[in-house]
Design a protein around this motif. Structure first.
Motif: not given
Length: 417
Positions: A61-76
């Motif tokens: 459940m987390s991978m799809i939104p997580g990858a999207y959020w991470l790709s937009r995050a300014e800092s990993k």
């Protein structure tokens, strides 16, 4: 922009402190969750199975939104820190479960375990992507083997001390578990602190990274990654199938106390400490896939030799044996994942890997419990061994057919396209 040797050295040191804090949390909490569930909350076999499989469902459940959020995050780094804190806060809530006036509090435990694994999955994805950036490829094998060795020593000590502490109380007494959960939350705060001190060079995300679904689909076109992913899924099916069975066997069949469970864990970790460097050096010489096959053979023996005895001392030796292969499996799977995941769009490759393994983790533990209910412990453990062997043979096929025949570099475990 690359990292200077001084920055790499600083990040490696902080990564060890961060990892040590994390392993303390896991040793104090996760290592004794099955005992807490069965002895204090009277959890059923099905609930133990859910504790093993629900984390995988939450990961999916987390991978799809997580990858999207991470790709937009300014800092990993910040993204990872926020999610670690959220996960540790939910860990802390476990201490209130025995106080809730319901007829079956084990279900509340199951729900909390499920919820906490959403931020854990996000943190795992972002940490893998972050550490892949911070530690150069040439340093990863040596660094991660040393890091794993240190973390295993820390986990071993904490697990043994916690087991001795729990053994001072009645098995059904929730108080000692609650104290461990509270201490674990404190180390969770330290875990976030050390993570946030890492040196991270922020980079602007490329527009192509926003096309998440396209990127996830394209990962399958990268042949080295696809071959490795297929083998990893086969092996993980057999591996995860037996996870709840080991806990059920040790607690319900063997009637192991917290002290003996900690002794089993310590024996396993001692073997891991002794073998980490050997696996790393052997992988450099023979290739990750070849050595993963050796690890899989060792892991294949674990379910069979475990159910051959109920003697605590023999089970300790059994855990000592299997620990030799657990270290190689975890180390080589992670190293090979980073090796076959290109630096560009690495987040998508890692997300897809975690997603596929999570899908396996959804039904493999449940299948193990289902087999236990219908066939008994011996047959269900034996079936797990068979699937582990099939996964191991797939790594051997990968090593000798794809890596060598197609001109891959065996010594580094890489594949040619």
């Amino acid at each position: 922009m690359g990292y200077t040797p001084q920055e790499v050295q600083r990040n490696e040191k902080l990564s060890i402190f961060n990892g040590a804090s994390s392993i303390i949390v896991l040793s104090l909490i996760s290592g004794f969750i099955p005992l807490f569930a069965i002895e204090v909350l009277n959890a059923t076999n099905s609930q133990i199975g859910l504790i093993s499989s629900l984390p995988s469902i939450m990961m999916i459940m987390s991978m799809i939104p997580g990858a999207y959020w991470l790709s937009r995050a300014e800092s990993k780094k910040k993204f990872t820190g926020v999610n670690i804190f959220a996960a540790r806060f939910l860990f802390m809530l476990l201490l209130f479960v025995p106080l809730i006036p319901v007829s079956n509090p084990a279900w509340i435990l199951v729900v909390i375990i499920a919820l906490m694994n959403f931020p854990i999955a996000l943190a795992t994805l972002s940490w893998q992507s972050l550490i892949g950036d911070l530690i150069p490829d040439a340093r990863r094998g040596q660094f991660f083997s040393e890091r794993s060795r240190i973390l295993t020593i820390v986990g071993m000590i904490v697990t043994f001390v916690a087991g001795v502490f729990l053994n001072l109380f009645d098995k059904s007494n929730p108080l000692p578990f609650q104290l461990l959960f509270g201490i674990g939350f404190g180390f969770g705060i330290l875990e976030v602190y050390f993570l946030m001190r890492h040196v991270e060079h922020k980079e602007k995300q490329k527009p192509v990274q926003q096309k998440l679904f396209k990127n996830l689909t394209m990962t399958f076109k990268h042949k080295p990654y696809l071959y490795f992913l297929t083998c990893a899924m086969l092996f993980n099916f057999g591996w995860q199938m037996a996870w709840p069975l080991f806990s059920i066997y040790q607690i319900n069949d063997v009637h192991a106390t917290a002290l003996w469970i900690s002794i089993f864990t310590v024996a396993n970790q001692l073997a891991q400490i002794a073998s980490y460097k050997w696996w790393g050096k052997s992988a450099d010489k023979w290739g990750n896939s070849t050595m993963l096959f050796i690890c899989a053979l060792g892991m294949t023996t674990a379910p069979i030799i475990t159910i051959m005895t109920k003697n605590f001392y023999v089970l300790t030796l059994t855990n000592l044996w299997t620990g030799l292969f657990v270290s190689g499996t975890t180390l080589l799977l992670f190293n090979q994942l980073l090796r076959v995941s290109p630096g560009e769009n690495r987040t998508a490759f890692l997300a897809n890997y975690n997603l596929m393994i999570a899908i396996i983790g959804c039904f493999a533990p449940q299948l193990g419990v289902l087999l236990l209910e219908h066939l008994g412990m011996i047959k269900s453990m034996s079936i797990s061994s068979v699937f582990r062997l099939i996964g191991g043979l797939s790594f051997l096929f990968l090593a000798f057919y794809f890596e060598r025949k197609k001109g891959g570099t065996v010594g580094t475990g890489t594949l040619s396209q």
